[in-house]
Design a protein around this motif. Structure first.
Motif, PDB file in Angstrom:
ATOM      1  N   ASP A 115      41.668  39.782  34.269  1.00  0.00           N
ATOM      2  CA  ASP A 115      41.757  38.782  33.208  1.00  0.00           C
ATOM      3  C   ASP A 115      42.722  39.250  32.113  1.00  0.00           C
ATOM      4  O   ASP A 115      42.905  40.447  31.917  1.00  0.00           O
ATOM      5  CB  ASP A 115      40.376  38.569  32.578  1.00  0.00           C
ATOM      6  N   PRO A 116      43.279  38.285  31.404  1.00  0.00           N
ATOM      7  CA  PRO A 116      43.241  36.835  31.686  1.00  0.00           C
ATOM      8  C   PRO A 116      44.303  36.470  32.712  1.00  0.00           C
ATOM      9  O   PRO A 116      45.416  36.981  32.665  1.00  0.00           O
ATOM     10  CB  PRO A 116      43.554  36.217  30.314  1.00  0.00           C
ATOM     11  N   ASN A 126      41.152  32.783  37.421  1.00  0.00           N
ATOM     12  CA  ASN A 126      40.017  33.694  37.298  1.00  0.00           C
ATOM     13  C   ASN A 126      38.793  33.042  36.662  1.00  0.00           C
ATOM     14  O   ASN A 126      37.678  33.544  36.797  1.00  0.00           O
ATOM     15  CB  ASN A 126      40.408  34.940  36.496  1.00  0.00           C
ATOM     16  N   ASP A 127      38.994  31.922  35.977  1.00  0.00           N
ATOM     17  CA  ASP A 127      37.824  31.209  35.471  1.00  0.00           C
ATOM     18  C   ASP A 127      36.949  30.741  36.625  1.00  0.00           C
ATOM     19  O   ASP A 127      35.720  30.845  36.581  1.00  0.00           O
ATOM     20  CB  ASP A 127      38.235  30.023  34.592  1.00  0.00           C
ATOM     21  N   LYS A 179      36.715  33.776  27.773  1.00  0.00           N
ATOM     22  CA  LYS A 179      38.092  34.051  28.165  1.00  0.00           C
ATOM     23  C   LYS A 179      38.886  32.812  28.550  1.00  0.00           C
ATOM     24  O   LYS A 179      40.122  32.826  28.506  1.00  0.00           O
ATOM     25  CB  LYS A 179      38.101  35.041  29.335  1.00  0.00           C
ATOM     26  N   TYR A 180      38.187  31.744  28.941  1.00  0.00           N
ATOM     27  CA  TYR A 180      38.873  30.537  29.409  1.00  0.00           C
ATOM     28  C   TYR A 180      38.242  29.297  28.777  1.00  0.00           C
ATOM     29  O   TYR A 180      37.649  28.470  29.469  1.00  0.00           O
ATOM     30  CB  TYR A 180      38.807  30.462  30.940  1.00  0.00           C
TER      31      TYR A 180
END
Length: 226
Positions: free
Chosen positions: A150-151, A155-156, A185-186
């Motif tokens: 990440d990011p 990857n979400d 993160k997303y």
């Protein structure tokens, strides 16, 4: 502003629709809280409803499919694997993607997509009658995060599916951690609605519903654009 309140409440209702009657008081309190926040301008701006989230998810999938198809020209095995995968032949496709990632000479974009689709095949082949199959999916998705940390776009979905796998094998805390990774993160992930639904399910099992509601409210306050 009333339209914004309706949109927000509609989005929240998508997450809590599975909650039972015992939680009506908590739900009502949160709805009032969010409505008040909107009225004082803390959450200014419109928010997408469930239909918008679904549309966004389809758009992302369509764009990724188009990119993969363009990459496939000149690489017949990869192109064939994509076709088999698209038709739901996950066992056969997994073998092809496995062959690709073990070879040299493929562009980095193809190698990454092959790893991701190999993991997806493992995920789709997992089933409740074979708990170890979910452990295999966890292993392959963790490999993705190790290779492509990440990011990073995509990857979400990896974190989301890891969470679903951990749910299946009753590793609830690990599931919640990966759901939270998506949120942190997303924040624009099209999977967010399902993520908060998952957090709510885990909170119900763990008896921490109030904390889950607080997390959802915190997300809304920090992401007024949705």
């Amino acid at each position: 502003m009333s339209g914004e309140i309706s949109l927000l409440c509609g989005k929240y209702n998508g997450m809590i629709m599975k909650l039972n009657r015992k939680r009506v008081v908590v739900i009502a309190a949160l709805t009032v809280l969010l409505s008040a926040a909107l009225r004082i301008g803390s959450l200014a701006g419109s928010r997408p409803g469930p239909a918008d989230s679904a549309s966004g998810s389809r758009e992302v999938a369509s764009r990724e499919e188009a990119n993969a198809t363009a990459l496939a020209e000149g690489y017949p095995l990869y192109k064939k694997a994509l076709g088999v995968f698209a038709q739901g032949g996950y066992e056969e496709a997994r073998g092809m993607f496995d062959h690709i990632v073990r070879q040299q000479g493929f562009p980095g974009e193809i190698m990454e997509d092959a790893w991701r689709k190999f993991a997806d095949c493992t995920y789709y082949l997992a089933n409740d009658n074979d708990p170890p199959s979910y452990h295999k999916a966890v292993e392959t998705y963790n490999r993705i995060l190790a290779f492509y940390p990440d990011p990073r776009p995509g990857n979400d979905l990896v974190h989301f599916r890891l969470a679903k796998c951990y749910e299946k094998v009753k590793y609830n805390q690990a599931a919640v951690e990966h759901y939270r990774d998506v949120v942190r993160k997303y924040p624009e992930s099209p999977s967010l609605e399902a993520v908060f639904s998952g957090i709510g399910d885990m909170a119900e099992k763990e008896g921490t519903l109030e904390r889950a509601i607080a997390e959802y409210r915190s997300y809304l306050l920090g992401n007024p654009a949705g």
